[in-house]
Design an enzyme around this catalytic site. Structure first.
Site, short mmCIF file in Angstrom:
data_model
loop_
_atom_site.label_atom_id
_atom_site.label_comp_id
_atom_site.label_asym_id
_atom_site.label_seq_id
_atom_site.Cartn_x
_atom_site.Cartn_y
_atom_site.Cartn_z
N SER A 142 0.85 -1.19 0.00
CA SER A 142 0.00 0.00 0.00
C SER A 142 0.88 1.23 0.00
CB SER A 142 -0.88 0.00 1.26
OG SER A 142 -1.48 1.26 1.47
N TYR A 155 -2.80 -0.28 10.22
CA TYR A 155 -2.78 -0.65 8.80
C TYR A 155 -1.41 -0.35 8.19
CZ TYR A 155 -4.18 -0.92 3.89
OH TYR A 155 -4.26 -1.25 2.56
#
Length: 258
Positions: A142, A155
């Site tokens: 990501s 995250y």
């Protein structure tokens, strides 16, 4: 997407029953691959398989909790008994919104088990098979792996681990003809985004969608099929000179926002 030929290639896609995973499963199948979807939601995975097979292509769904090592190993070993494993795409992942003060131990464990341990479990299971003939591992990282994003503590931590696992696998297994790369998307328009907006901003859905879209310099969210297109290239024979590299696909988010 007919440029890349995956005939007789076996592709494992975790979390392939929705969102980016659905696009990955579909596009690899349409390019000739035998796709195996490993997903905790078997019903959704079966719907994707049904769509793929109705068009004459090959796919199979497996109920799989990627955080369960024994379950992962059993499923992957079972597939390997029937066909050579060529490609693993570690796409399964979950999100959490909050800084460290709003991240409980339970939140941290939940994300660790799927986003880190799940990737570890799947790679660990395919490596013994791929060491025999070579193979390709593609991890879904990501933009949060590389840059700070507000309220994404857990995250970001887990996706940072995915990025460094990519480098380690690529380094350790290059002499076994195993390539390992990662993709780092920015915000992609998936059902998760729609549900997040609906849950947290009732009555403001259109406004928030526009705001989130414009957080990418290019002015819109990515589409799952765009992520799948990059994956098709990175796992192809045309990309055999590429390993140990992360590929942002982010509408300019990393370089143009900082």
């Amino acid at each position: 997407m007919s440029t890349f030929n995956y005939n007789n290639k076996t592709v494992l896609v975790t979390g392939g029953g929705s969102g980016i995973g659905e696009a990955l499963s579909t596009q690899f199948a349409l390019n000739g691959a035998n796709v195996h979807i490993l997903d905790h939601n078997l019903e959704m995975a079966q719907k994707v398989v049904q769509q793929i097979t109705s068009e004459g292509y090959n796919a199979k769904a497996h109920s799989c909790d990627v955080s369960n090592q024994k379950e992962v190993k059993s499923i992957i070993d079972g597939i390997a008994k029937e066909q050579e494993l060529h490609i693993l795409i570690n796409n399964a992942g979950i999100a959490h919104v909050g800084n460290i003060e709003h991240t409980t131990e339970e939140d941290l464990d939940r994300l660790y088990n799927v986003n880190i341990k799940g990737v570890y479990n799947c790679i660990s299971a395919v490596i013994p098979h791929m060491k025999q003939f070579g193979g390709i591992i593609l991890n879904m990282a990501s933009v949060a792996s590389s840059v700070g994003i507000t309220d994404r503590f857990a995250y970001s931590m887990t996706k940072g681990a995915v990025l460094t696992m990519t480098y380690s696998i690529a380094k350790d297994y290059i002499n076994y003809n195993i390539r390992c790369n990662s993709i780092s998307p920015a915000r992609v328009h998936t059902p998760f985004v729609d549900n997040f907006i609906k849950k947290n901003y009732p009555g403001q859905e259109d406004e928030m969608f526009d705001k989130l879209s414009k957080s990418q310099p290019i002015g819109r969210m990515g589409q799952p099929k765009e992520i799948a297109a990059l994956a098709l290239f990175l796992c192809s024979d045309e990309a055999t000179f590429i390993t140990g590299t992360d590929f942002p696909i982010d509408g300019g988010f990393i370089k143009l926002n900082n």
